[in-house]
Scaffold this motif. Structure first.
Motif, PDB file in Angstrom:
ATOM      1  N   ALA A  20     -23.530  -3.536  -0.152  1.00  0.00           N
ATOM      2  CA  ALA A  20     -24.464  -4.236  -1.037  1.00  0.00           C
ATOM      3  C   ALA A  20     -23.752  -5.403  -1.716  1.00  0.00           C
ATOM      4  O   ALA A  20     -22.581  -5.309  -2.085  1.00  0.00           O
ATOM      5  N   THR A  21     -24.473  -6.500  -1.883  1.00  0.00           N
ATOM      6  CA  THR A  21     -23.906  -7.659  -2.568  1.00  0.00           C
ATOM      7  C   THR A  21     -23.966  -7.448  -4.078  1.00  0.00           C
ATOM      8  O   THR A  21     -24.672  -6.553  -4.571  1.00  0.00           O
ATOM      9  N   GLU A  23     -25.400  -9.331  -6.200  1.00  0.00           N
ATOM     10  CA  GLU A  23     -26.770  -9.613  -6.638  1.00  0.00           C
ATOM     11  C   GLU A  23     -27.680  -8.409  -6.414  1.00  0.00           C
ATOM     12  O   GLU A  23     -28.518  -8.080  -7.251  1.00  0.00           O
ATOM     13  N   GLN A  24     -27.529  -7.749  -5.264  1.00  0.00           N
ATOM     14  CA  GLN A  24     -28.322  -6.557  -4.993  1.00  0.00           C
ATOM     15  C   GLN A  24     -27.992  -5.440  -5.978  1.00  0.00           C
ATOM     16  O   GLN A  24     -28.895  -4.768  -6.486  1.00  0.00           O
ATOM     17  N   THR A  26     -26.829  -5.813  -8.993  1.00  0.00           N
ATOM     18  CA  THR A  26     -27.362  -6.210 -10.300  1.00  0.00           C
ATOM     19  C   THR A  26     -28.852  -5.901 -10.398  1.00  0.00           C
ATOM     20  O   THR A  26     -29.326  -5.399 -11.425  1.00  0.00           O
ATOM     21  N   THR A  27     -29.586  -6.162  -9.329  1.00  0.00           N
ATOM     22  CA  THR A  27     -31.024  -5.874  -9.316  1.00  0.00           C
ATOM     23  C   THR A  27     -31.278  -4.373  -9.415  1.00  0.00           C
ATOM     24  O   THR A  27     -32.118  -3.927 -10.206  1.00  0.00           O
ATOM     25  N   LEU A  28     -30.556  -3.577  -8.623  1.00  0.00           N
ATOM     26  CA  LEU A  28     -30.734  -2.125  -8.658  1.00  0.00           C
ATOM     27  C   LEU A  28     -30.334  -1.547 -10.016  1.00  0.00           C
ATOM     28  O   LEU A  28     -30.998  -0.637 -10.529  1.00  0.00           O
ATOM     29  N   LEU A  69     -28.428   3.849  -2.734  1.00  0.00           N
ATOM     30  CA  LEU A  69     -27.680   3.142  -1.687  1.00  0.00           C
ATOM     31  C   LEU A  69     -27.295   4.053  -0.530  1.00  0.00           C
ATOM     32  O   LEU A  69     -27.175   3.603   0.602  1.00  0.00           O
ATOM     33  N   PRO A  72     -31.300   4.483   1.406  1.00  0.00           N
ATOM     34  CA  PRO A  72     -32.314   3.508   0.989  1.00  0.00           C
ATOM     35  C   PRO A  72     -33.657   3.648   1.698  1.00  0.00           C
ATOM     36  O   PRO A  72     -34.683   3.249   1.167  1.00  0.00           O
TER      37      PRO A  72
END
Length: 130
Positions: A20-21, A23-24, A26-28, A69, A72
């Motif tokens: 996961a990046t 940004e991903q 952070t969103t989760l 994660l 998913p």
């Protein structure tokens, strides 16, 4: 209001490389924290009053994200085979892979109960004869 950052999840990750990046993550994390806020709108007050350690909240958020994660797609069970060898895996929970709190997560974040134990006497009182 962000309590958790992506590095908190990465530090707790065990297993194959996390793909996961930032940004991903952070969103989760934002989604998980919103779920917690929905259940306990006063949680920030409890953190500020130091009745709930911030480290405990970070741990629960990271666990929620890691559970998502790891599964998913929300797969309930998998089975693989090669010749006579079979491997199966069953994921627990009502919604495997969902970004949700477990009962254990709720128990860690719930405010401490303040009350006293009590008992009720169920033996009937003696009857006085006239």
């Amino acid at each position: 209001m962000a309590w958790t950052d992506p590095q908190d999840v990465v530090d707790r990750w065990v297993g194959p490389t996390l793909t996961a990046t930032e940004e991903q993550l952070t969103t989760l994390i934002g989604d998980a924290e919103d779920t917690i806020l929905r259940e306990w709108p006063d949680i920030q007050d409890r953190i500020d009053a130091e009745t709930l350690p911030l480290a405990r909240v970070v741990k629960v958020v990271a666990r929620m994200v890691i559970r998502h994660l790891r599964n998913p797609e929300g797969i309930r069970a998998t089975q693989e085979g090669a010749g006579p060898y079979q491997v199966s895996r069953t994921y627990g929970g009502d919604e495997p892979g969902a970004l949700e709190m477990t009962d254990a997560d709720r128990a860690e974040l719930a405010p401490k109960r303040r009350g006293r134990a009590f008992s009720i006497d169920t033996v009937p009182a003696p009857v006085e004869e006239p």
